[in-house]
Structure formats: C-alpha cells, structure tokens
Scaffold this motif. Structure first.
Motif, mmCIF file in Angstrom:
data_model
loop_
_atom_site.group_PDB
_atom_site.id
_atom_site.type_symbol
_atom_site.label_atom_id
_atom_site.label_comp_id
_atom_site.label_asym_id
_atom_site.label_seq_id
_atom_site.Cartn_x
_atom_site.Cartn_y
_atom_site.Cartn_z
ATOM 1 N N PRO A 244 0.779 -1.240 0.000
ATOM 2 C CA PRO A 244 0.000 0.000 0.000
ATOM 3 C C PRO A 244 0.809 1.288 0.000
ATOM 4 O O PRO A 244 0.355 2.304 -0.525
ATOM 5 N N SER A 245 2.011 1.288 0.568
ATOM 6 C CA SER A 245 2.773 2.531 0.673
ATOM 7 C C SER A 245 3.430 2.931 -0.645
ATOM 8 O O SER A 245 3.649 4.115 -0.900
ATOM 9 N N HIS A 246 3.755 1.929 -1.501
ATOM 10 C CA HIS A 246 4.352 2.214 -2.807
ATOM 11 C C HIS A 246 4.342 0.923 -3.602
ATOM 12 O O HIS A 246 5.280 0.141 -3.531
ATOM 13 N N GLN A 247 3.255 0.704 -4.352
ATOM 14 C CA GLN A 247 3.081 -0.581 -5.021
ATOM 15 C C GLN A 247 4.175 -0.818 -6.058
ATOM 16 O O GLN A 247 4.553 0.089 -6.802
ATOM 17 N N HIS A 248 4.684 -2.044 -6.053
ATOM 18 C CA HIS A 248 5.711 -2.411 -7.026
ATOM 19 C C HIS A 248 5.091 -3.332 -8.078
ATOM 20 O O HIS A 248 4.504 -4.352 -7.734
ATOM 21 N N PRO A 249 5.141 -2.944 -9.363
ATOM 22 C CA PRO A 249 5.981 -1.880 -9.928
ATOM 23 C C PRO A 249 5.258 -0.569 -10.231
ATOM 24 O O PRO A 249 5.874 0.380 -10.704
ATOM 25 N N MET A 250 3.932 -0.485 -10.000
ATOM 26 C CA MET A 250 3.160 0.647 -10.512
ATOM 27 C C MET A 250 3.403 1.945 -9.752
ATOM 28 O O MET A 250 3.084 3.022 -10.252
ATOM 29 N N GLY A 251 3.935 1.869 -8.538
ATOM 30 C CA GLY A 251 4.227 3.085 -7.784
ATOM 31 C C GLY A 251 3.002 3.731 -7.169
ATOM 32 O O GLY A 251 3.068 4.879 -6.723
ATOM 33 N N ILE A 252 1.877 3.029 -7.097
ATOM 34 C CA ILE A 252 0.639 3.579 -6.550
ATOM 35 C C ILE A 252 0.739 3.679 -5.030
ATOM 36 O O ILE A 252 1.198 2.750 -4.367
ATOM 37 N N VAL A 253 0.302 4.806 -4.484
ATOM 38 C CA VAL A 253 0.180 4.978 -3.036
ATOM 39 C C VAL A 253 -1.295 4.837 -2.691
ATOM 40 O O VAL A 253 -2.125 5.622 -3.135
ATOM 41 N N MET A 254 -1.626 3.826 -1.911
ATOM 42 C CA MET A 254 -3.022 3.511 -1.617
ATOM 43 C C MET A 254 -3.612 4.513 -0.625
ATOM 44 O O MET A 254 -3.070 4.696 0.464
ATOM 45 N N PRO A 255 -4.733 5.176 -0.978
ATOM 46 C CA PRO A 255 -5.352 6.139 -0.060
ATOM 47 C C PRO A 255 -6.027 5.433 1.110
ATOM 48 O O PRO A 255 -6.294 4.233 1.087
ATOM 49 N N VAL A 256 -6.333 6.210 2.137
ATOM 50 C CA VAL A 256 -6.845 5.640 3.385
ATOM 51 C C VAL A 256 -8.188 4.955 3.188
ATOM 52 O O VAL A 256 -8.479 3.935 3.846
#
Length: 469
Positions: A244-256
C-alpha cells in the motif's frame, strides 16, 4: 589548491569513479602528499563542470578507503601512506560489478533492482563490527532466541512505531534472513490450502515464492487506488498480498479509504489476513511518509513485513515480520523450536547501527542522494512528455513511462537497447500475460546510476524513440 583532472564525459566509467581513480593514484604516487588540503566538493565540481553529488561520491569513496579524511569545519586532507587502509571494494583497480554484469555490454542500465552502494557507510560498519567483536563474548556464538535477539526486536519496534506508525510489541516481531525465508515461515503458520490474492502486476519474487509453496495465486486487477476490493471479493481468496505505501511496480500509493476497505474485507472472516509488504517506504520525496496499513488495523488482520535490503544493503539479508497476536500464538506453538537464520553477530551489528543513530543518518543521506537522482531523471525526461505519460514518481527508486501513441513495449525496449540503454517492460511483472491490458509501459530504475549516467541515458532514449516516431 586546484586539481586538473582529465575526464571523459562519455567514457565507460562513471564520472565520480574517474575522479576517484585519478585522486587515488595521485596519492599513491606521492603527487598529493600527506596533509595536503583538497578543494571542497563544491569548488571541485565547479572547476570540473560536474554536479556536486559527483565530487561528493568520489570524496566519500576516498574517505571510506582511508586515502583522505574529512576534518569538521576545515575540509578534506590527504592521509599519510602508512595510514592508508585498503578495502575490498576494488580488485586490480576496478570497481566490483554486481551480479557479474559487464558494464561494456550493459551500457546504461536503468535496472529497477539494486541500490546505490557507493554511499554505503563502510567506515561506520567497520567500527560497529569491531565494537561487536572487541571483547570475548562467548554468548555471541551461541544460538540465541529463535525469533531474533530481544534487543534488536525492541529497536525495530521503536523504529517501526516512530517512522511507520506500526503498533506492536517486540514479541510479535520475527527476524529472518530475507523476505523469502519469512514468506516460507509464514506458509507454515497459515498452513497449506490457502489462496493468495496478489495485485496484478506485482512483485514477481513474492509470486515465485508463493507458487513454489503450492499456493493458489489469484491475480486481482488494480485501479488508480490499488487493489480493487470488488475483484478481491469475487476472487474468493483467503489472504491478500499488498504493497500500500508504494506498489511495485506501478508506484501507486493507496489512499486511506481503500485501506479501510481492505481491512473491512479481512474482518469479514476469521481466517482472512492481509500481508503488507513495506519494502521501500523510507524513500519518499514529496510530502510526509505514508503510515503503514498495519497502524490502522484494530482487529489483528495485518501481517507486516519489511527488510533492510533497500535501505542499507541487499547483502545484509535481515528482514522482519510482525505477526498479529492470533498468528503469533500459532507460531509459538508449532514453530518456536526453529533456530534464527540470522547470526547473533550480524544482529548485534544491526542493533548498534540502529540504536546509535547511524541508521537514521544513513537514511537521511540516501534520501537526499536518491532525490537528486530522481529529480535529474524527471528533468531529463521532460522532452518525452508529448509522447509518454510519466508516473510513479516522488517515491521509491524507479519511474514508469507509458506510451501515449501506443508504441509497442517490445519496440521501445529494442530501440533503447540499440542506443546502449537497457529499460524494462511492465509486461514482465504480470502473473499471467493475458491479464496485461494496460498501455505499453517501460520502467526506469535510477538507484545504481550516477546523475551523469542518468542524463546520458535519458538523452539516448530521446534520440532513439524520437528517431523513428
């Protein structure tokens, strides 16, 4: 004093290595004698027309190997030859290449794997190692706690709480030799027959471990917020592996909101769990660090995993897993007899590194270095914005380029290769290729490259991809 250092901007060696090699040879031959004050990194950078980080990297390597010393408030000075300390970071005057790769063949490699080891705190690590072995501590050579040294677990607990918002007790932490071992241990805790949902695309090493253990792997699509909860529910999975903090490989940060939805999904059944892989949360370049999902968990549903491989060095091979209380009980009943896979000596070294402030200083330094590389790459990629969407930035150690014109991924990789640049296709991160329905995307990692290599690599990519578009 002024140093006239002959540099080859497009040579095979990075600029910082050329500076390092030249100055080292000057010191060895006596051309730079004991006590000579060297120009500051800023002055040398201005004289050589290179970035200050380049001269800083060269000086740091010379300091680490004992050729020069940094005197606070005074500058850098050459040490006497009798004081010089050779290290194992070079063989026959050449830097060791990781994984046996030949730099001539690779060219400029935007690999998303690996880290910058040029700035590893060699002197500090040697000092801490000596402190660990300075006395005849017989207990250091005994087996120790199966979960890891209590003092180290306390130190990790404190760090995780202050830096990541993780709420746990030291008894919930298990230390092991890398994330692969911990995942195999987790398999024995959860038991066979589980189905694992994974984000798609995902971290393939974790997928390979799960697959080798016989788990059924269920790919779940992602939207711009991360794993789709509707798809997770429809999958019928028991456990979801997320970053959730920095998805690999897409780099998505998961919101709350999405995090809360995942916790609600896990809370619907007693045997459901979330595995949170927090692999590189230390490196964020805009805003505050994103707290861990585990910190929101009130029902004991999150299995939190982390490692020091990205933040210190891959060879450290120390990872940790925080088990919720129900699974901790299972571990203690079934697996408490397993011996720790990390030696007590290594654990003690890491304990000192954490508790004496070295780790925090190292992280602060590496954040600044990686941010400089990150910013350099983004600046040099601006010329590609008409043809590519740039995303995954401001965190981690790689960015993604998505073709706006639908250029095939394979073509982008091959054209870059012809220009002596290696880039990596997103398709390699999909669990099953028939799930790959995203636009053509390539990944550019920058951790192992110097800023000069990043600039040159971006220039070559522009020429290669513009030449035939």
């Amino acid at each position: 004093m002024e140093l006239m250092i002959p540099l080859k901007p497009y040579g095979q060696k990075p600029m910082y290595e050329q500076i390092y090699q030249y100055m080292k040879e000057e010191i060895r031959t006596g051309s730079l004698g004991q006590g000579v004050r060297l120009p500051s990194t800023r002055v040398l950078a201005e004289n050589l027309k290179v970035s200050r980080s380049t001269t800083q990297m060269a000086y740091d390597q010379l300091v680490a190997e004992g050729y020069i010393e940094a005197v606070p408030h005074r500058g850098y000075f050459v040490l006497g030859l009798e004081e010089l300390v050779e290290t194992e970071t070079e063989i026959q005057g050449e830097f060791i290449q990781e994984s046996g790769e030949d730099e001539k063949e690779v060219g400029i490699d935007f690999s998303p794997r690996g880290i910058d080891l040029t700035h590893f705190p060699y002197n500090t690590w040697r000092k801490v190692t000596r402190n660990t072995l300075v006395e005849d501590k017989k207990e250091m050579f005994l087996t120790g706690s199966p979960q890891g040294e209590p003092a180290l677990r306390e130190a990790i607990k404190g760090y995780l709480h202050s830096a990541r918002g993780v709420n746990c007790q030291a008894e919930q932490i298990i230390i092991g030799a890398g994330s692969e071992y911990l995942l195999m241990l987790l398999y024995q805790i959860l038991g066979p027959g589980q189905t694992i949902a994974m984000e798609n695309p995902t971290y393939k090493q974790a997928y390979r471990v799960f697959e080798s253990l016989g788990y059924q792997i269920l790919p779940v699509e992602m939207d711009r917020y991360g794993m789709e909860v509707k798809g997770l529910e429809e999958s019928g999975a028991d456990v979801a592996y997320v970053m959730p903090s920095h998805q690999h490989p897409m780099g998505i940060v998961m919101p709350v909101n999405r995090r809360q939805e995942l916790l609600q999904w896990a809370g619907q059944r007693k045997d459901r769990y979330l595995i949170e892989d927090d692999y590189d949360s230390e490196f964020r370049y805009r805003g505050k660090p994103i707290p861990a999902l585990q910190g929101l968990d009130k029902a004991g549903k999150v299995i939190y995993m982390g490692t020091f491989s990205q933040s210190i060095a891959p060879a450290i091979r120390v990872g940790y897993m925080v088990l919720p209380q129900p699974l901790l009980s299972v571990y203690q009943q079934r697996l408490g007899f397993y011996a720790s896979t990390v030696s007590r000596i290594d654990q003690n070294i890491l304990y000192q590194f954490l508790t004496e402030g070295y780790y925090e200083r190292h992280l602060n330094r590496m954040r600044a270095i990686y941010k400089g590389k990150h910013d350099t790459l983004l600046a040099r990629l601006r010329g590609l914005e008409e043809d590519f969407q740039i995303h995954g930035e401001y965190a981690g150690l790689h960015v993604l380029l998505t073709s706006k014109k639908g250029l095939p991924e394979r073509w982008l990789v091959e054209e870059a290769g012809k220009a002596g640049v290696r880039v990596y296709g997103l398709s390699g991160y999909y669990i099953h290729q028939h799930h790959n329905n995203r636009p053509s995307t390539v990944i550019l990692g920058y951790a192992k490259l110097s800023e000069e290599q990043i600039e040159e690599g971006a220039r070559r990519l522009k020429e290669a991809w513009h030449r035939t578009t």
